[in-house]
Design an enzyme around this catalytic site. Structure first.
Site, mmCIF file in Angstrom:
data_model
loop_
_atom_site.group_PDB
_atom_site.id
_atom_site.type_symbol
_atom_site.label_atom_id
_atom_site.label_comp_id
_atom_site.label_asym_id
_atom_site.label_seq_id
_atom_site.Cartn_x
_atom_site.Cartn_y
_atom_site.Cartn_z
ATOM 1 N N ALA A 164 -38.230 92.478 91.726
ATOM 2 C CA ALA A 164 -37.868 93.380 90.626
ATOM 3 C C ALA A 164 -38.259 92.760 89.291
ATOM 4 C CB ALA A 164 -36.366 93.660 90.661
ATOM 5 N N ALA A 221 -44.178 93.307 87.607
ATOM 6 C CA ALA A 221 -45.012 94.182 88.424
ATOM 7 C C ALA A 221 -44.170 95.299 89.041
ATOM 8 C CB ALA A 221 -45.702 93.361 89.513
ATOM 9 N N ASN A 248 -49.823 87.500 94.593
ATOM 10 C CA ASN A 248 -50.980 86.614 94.464
ATOM 11 C C ASN A 248 -50.510 85.168 94.333
ATOM 12 O OD1 ASN A 248 -52.960 88.722 94.253
ATOM 13 N ND2 ASN A 248 -52.204 89.112 92.195
ATOM 14 N N GLU A 282 -50.321 88.845 78.343
ATOM 15 C CA GLU A 282 -50.690 88.460 79.697
ATOM 16 C C GLU A 282 -49.868 87.264 80.172
ATOM 17 O OE1 GLU A 282 -53.048 90.134 81.419
ATOM 18 O OE2 GLU A 282 -52.706 88.848 83.138
ATOM 19 N N TYR A 316 -61.645 85.352 88.687
ATOM 20 C CA TYR A 316 -60.254 85.771 88.564
ATOM 21 C C TYR A 316 -59.485 85.374 89.825
ATOM 22 C CZ TYR A 316 -56.494 87.536 86.000
ATOM 23 O OH TYR A 316 -55.304 87.563 85.332
ATOM 24 N N LYS A 347 -59.650 87.248 82.216
ATOM 25 C CA LYS A 347 -59.403 88.686 82.005
ATOM 26 C C LYS A 347 -60.453 89.279 81.081
ATOM 27 C CE LYS A 347 -55.902 90.522 84.046
ATOM 28 N NZ LYS A 347 -54.494 90.855 84.207
ATOM 29 N N ASP A 376 -49.459 92.959 83.121
ATOM 30 C CA ASP A 376 -48.633 92.621 84.288
ATOM 31 C C ASP A 376 -47.653 93.749 84.601
ATOM 32 O OD1 ASP A 376 -49.730 89.944 84.342
ATOM 33 O OD2 ASP A 376 -48.578 89.658 82.511
HETATM 34 P P1 NAD Z 1 -42.033 88.249 88.103
HETATM 35 O O1 NAD Z 1 -41.760 86.800 88.031
HETATM 36 O O2 NAD Z 1 -41.869 89.069 86.882
HETATM 37 O O3 NAD Z 1 -41.148 88.908 89.254
HETATM 38 C C1 NAD Z 1 -40.937 88.373 90.539
HETATM 39 C C2 NAD Z 1 -39.736 89.047 91.145
HETATM 40 O O4 NAD Z 1 -39.571 88.608 92.483
HETATM 41 C C3 NAD Z 1 -38.447 88.737 90.417
HETATM 42 O O5 NAD Z 1 -37.700 89.920 90.255
HETATM 43 C C4 NAD Z 1 -37.712 87.818 91.387
HETATM 44 O O6 NAD Z 1 -36.316 87.978 91.290
HETATM 45 C C5 NAD Z 1 -38.209 88.354 92.703
HETATM 46 N N1 NAD Z 1 -37.993 87.393 93.779
HETATM 47 C C6 NAD Z 1 -38.082 86.050 93.746
HETATM 48 N N2 NAD Z 1 -37.737 85.538 94.952
HETATM 49 C C7 NAD Z 1 -37.432 86.569 95.750
HETATM 50 C C8 NAD Z 1 -37.018 86.684 97.089
HETATM 51 N N3 NAD Z 1 -36.834 85.611 97.845
HETATM 52 N N4 NAD Z 1 -36.802 87.903 97.582
HETATM 53 C C9 NAD Z 1 -36.978 88.991 96.822
HETATM 54 N N5 NAD Z 1 -37.375 88.958 95.543
HETATM 55 C C10 NAD Z 1 -37.600 87.749 95.011
HETATM 56 O O7 NAD Z 1 -43.520 88.379 88.623
HETATM 57 P P2 NAD Z 1 -44.417 89.698 88.641
HETATM 58 O O8 NAD Z 1 -45.289 89.768 87.460
HETATM 59 O O9 NAD Z 1 -43.565 90.867 88.924
HETATM 60 O O10 NAD Z 1 -45.370 89.364 89.860
HETATM 61 C C11 NAD Z 1 -44.844 89.261 91.169
HETATM 62 C C12 NAD Z 1 -45.995 89.081 92.136
HETATM 63 O O11 NAD Z 1 -46.833 90.217 92.099
HETATM 64 C C13 NAD Z 1 -46.881 87.870 91.823
HETATM 65 O O12 NAD Z 1 -47.174 87.190 93.001
HETATM 66 C C14 NAD Z 1 -48.115 88.477 91.254
HETATM 67 O O13 NAD Z 1 -49.254 87.721 91.547
HETATM 68 C C15 NAD Z 1 -48.173 89.813 91.947
HETATM 69 N N6 NAD Z 1 -48.924 90.798 91.166
HETATM 70 C C16 NAD Z 1 -49.902 91.499 91.798
HETATM 71 C C17 NAD Z 1 -50.657 92.412 91.094
HETATM 72 C C18 NAD Z 1 -51.728 93.199 91.780
HETATM 73 O O14 NAD Z 1 -51.838 93.128 92.956
HETATM 74 N N7 NAD Z 1 -52.506 93.964 91.090
HETATM 75 C C19 NAD Z 1 -50.425 92.596 89.746
HETATM 76 C C20 NAD Z 1 -49.398 91.876 89.126
HETATM 77 C C21 NAD Z 1 -48.650 90.987 89.861
#
Ligand code: NAD
Length: 555
Positions: free
Chosen positions: A306, A309, A412, A249, A107, A178, A273
């Site tokens: 926002a 996640a 990530n 996913e 993963y 997954k 997510d």
């Molecule tokens: P997403 O694409 O739905 O959301 C990303 C968000 O970041 C959007 O709201 C975007 O507007 C914002 N963004 C982009 N550029 C930015 C900036 N310069 N400043 C501030 N905000 C900004 O993605 P997601 O599913 O929410 O995932 C986001 C991150 O979280 C990914 O890197 C993902 O790998 C990580 N994640 C981690 C876990 C975990 O640790 N368990 C789980 C899910 C997602």
């Protein structure tokens, strides 16, 4: 009568192979060099294998020696996928016995690299592909799967793979990975798991030009045509595999929220997510409270990002705040968001629906630093995919404002983390309560070793899935994810907390998944989400269904 009929194998939903070589070519039944002499005679395998009969332990040792000798993680990934395609039982024995070493390969982060290279490292197809060319025939396509006994589907359309963007059909590595974790962490039987990619095209120009890309060469389907394709898939999947749990996913942001809302009340489905992340982060927050002291309502949370996640995490924290007695409006006011345009405030125009809930009265702040100065959060959570967004100045400010600042850099893969574990500890003199999305090694500072938590969704979704499958629940509720988070947080031992850990060691993942499954199943029975009767000993009942990677005896 063949020898295979003489000894009844443990649970399998597949027909036994008929002749010698078919046993070796079928990963569900293949034991490779571990077929015994009696089996070799009975199944027509004599001469098709080298003469020495190996034990499973010997096979594991060989696999691990090869694994550790590989020169890159991508090579290790390729080795493991090949093993999974050859001998599933041995694959799970290896993965389950070495989970901490294997998880970053099967993963995140390695699976991300594998998806980027998917067409180039492709060996053998796994799971199912439904493409927009199958419209009108999706059910017929799904009926090509060799069994109807499928309990969990993980499906992606590849639009937003981890933090890596649109990878189209190459996103298939994610559902495969997954589902491997469903089995490795919670013992859902591998033959009851089905990874699916819906290929609706891709907007990834590099892939569209790449002759080795495995997907359709056309731009993404959108709008009503896209929705109709998803609807046909959902209807067909439920008809073909009655009662199946469908996990969405890595769908793109707008589709993910919309599809979850569209289906969650009618179908047994969830989005990891959004809801899984929300749950694992909530567990981290609840554990962090055991270190910082106080209640959730004593805290102010600032989220960077926002998206799926961020919203999942915020909604779960709100659920806990409401249990502490706050109204919905009061609870939401404890959580602030910064996105790519700065602090989300009421006066900002054109906010999409999911951001509106968290748009509070405040003067605009154009960046994270000014938002941290103004909001003075006690918890800072990064889910933005923006590497190093938590600068030294921001982390030091968190440290100046809080005796134990809670800092989660969840993006990530590792290269996208908002800060490293070392930075978080160093810039706060070791006071940060830190978690990340991808793993970081322990950090020793002034003689004290800090063990960073990995907010890995694998702590949550396998257990939730097992609870849903075992109880026959017809829906997956938000409340199940809050329950799962609480179960996870309570499992953390005092000695683990003392090391700064906010998640239990992955070595305890089976205990964790079982406990979550029992709690989720209890909820399904209590809220009448299932027609099944609660077994007297629920833990023993669920435990008895968990897959163990041991060879069957066929002679
Ligand atoms: P997403 O694409 O739905 O959301 C990303 C968000 O970041 C959007 O709201 C975007 O507007 C914002 N963004 C982009 N550029 C930015 C900036 N310069 N400043 C501030 N905000 C900004 O993605 P997601 O599913 O929410 O995932 C986001 C991150 O979280 C990914 O890197 C993902 O790998 C990580 N994640 C981690 C876990 C975990 O640790 N368990 C789980 C899910 C997602």
């Amino acid at each position: 009568m063949t020898a295979a009929n003489k000894s009844k194998p443990k649970y399998t939903n597949r027909a036994l192979p008929s002749k010698g070589v078919d046993w070796l070519n079928n990963p569900v039944f293949n034991k490779g060099t571990a077929f015994t002499d009696a089996e070799r005679d009975a199944l027509g395998l004599r001469g098709l294998l080298p003469p020495h009969v190996q034990s499973m332990d010997e096979q594991v040792r060989r696999v691990m020696a090869n694994f550790r000798a590989k020169s890159s993680d991508l090579e290790r990934y390729i080795q493991l996928v090949a093993l999974q395609d050859r001998n599933e039982t041995l694959f799970y024995r290896v993965v389950m016995d070495h989970l901490e070493e294997m998880m970053p390969i099967i993963y995140t982060p390695t699976v991300g690299k594998a998806c980027q290279e998917f067409g180039h490292i492709f060996r053998r197809s796994r799971g199912m592909y439904v493409s927009l060319n199958d419209r009108g025939n999706v059910q017929k396509v799904l009926e090509n799967w060799p069994t109807r006994d499928v309990k969990v589907i993980v499906v992606t359309d590849g639009e937003r793979i981890l933090g890596l963007g649109d990878l189209g059909a190459s996103g298939m590595g994610i559902p495969i990975g997954k589902l491997s974790l469903y089995t490795a962490c919670a013992g859902i039987h591998p033959t009851q798991c089905l990874p699916i990619t819906i290929d609706v095209g891709t907007n990834n120009e590099n892939f569209l030009k790449d002759p080795l890309y495995t997907g359709l060469r056309q731009k993404r389907l959108t709008g009503a045509d896209y929705d109709a394709m998803i609807e046909e898939f959902i209807v067909a999947a439920r008809k073909t595999f009655p009662g199946v749990l469908i996990q969405f996913e890595d769908f793109g942001n707008s589709n993910a929220f919309r599809l979850l809302e569209r289906y969650r009340h009618e179908v047994c489905t969830f989005n990891d997510d959004i809801q899984g992340t929300g749950s694992v982060a909530l567990a981290g927050v609840l554990s962090a409270l055991r270190i910082t002291g106080g209640k959730m309502s004593d805290h102010r949370v600032l989220m960077l990002g926002a998206g799926e996640a961020g919203m999942g995490i915020a909604d779960n924290i709100v659920a806990v705040l409401r249990e502490e007695g706050l109204t919905l409006a009061e609870a939401r006011k404890r959580i602030w968001f910064v996105d790519s345009k700065g602090l989300i405030v009421k006066s900002r125009e054109g906010l999409v629906a999911h951001k509106l809930h968290y748009a509070h009265e405040h003067a605009p702040c154009s960046d994270l630093l000014s938002a941290v100065k103004s909001i003075k959060p006690t918890m800072l959570v990064g889910v933005s995919g923006q590497a190093r967004a938590f600068t030294e100045e921001i982390v030091k400010l968190m440290g100046a404002n809080n005796p134990r600042p809670v800092i989660f850099a969840l993006s990530n893969p590792t290269s996208k983390a908002e800060c490293t574990a070392e930075e978080a500890y160093k810039w706060t003199d070791g006071r940060a309560v830190f978690a990340s999305g991808s793993p970081f090694a322990p950090v020793t500072l002034n003689g004290k070793t800090h063990v960073p938590g990995q907010g890995n969704n694998a702590y949550i979704f396998p257990g939730v899935g097992l609870g849903v499958v075992a109880s026959g629940a017809k829906r997956v509720t938000d409340s199940m994810f809050v329950t799962a988070a609480k179960s996870l947080a309570t499992l953390l031992r005092e000695e683990e907390l003392a090391e700064g850990r906010i998640y239990p060691s992955l070595k305890r993942i089976h205990e964790v998944s079982l406990k979550i499954a029992v709690a989720v199943a209890e909820e399904a029975y209590a809220t009448k989400l299932t027609d099944q009767t609660r077994p007297a000993d629920l833990t023993a009942f669920i435990k008895s269904q968990m897959f163990q990677p041991e060879y069957n005896h066929y002679a």
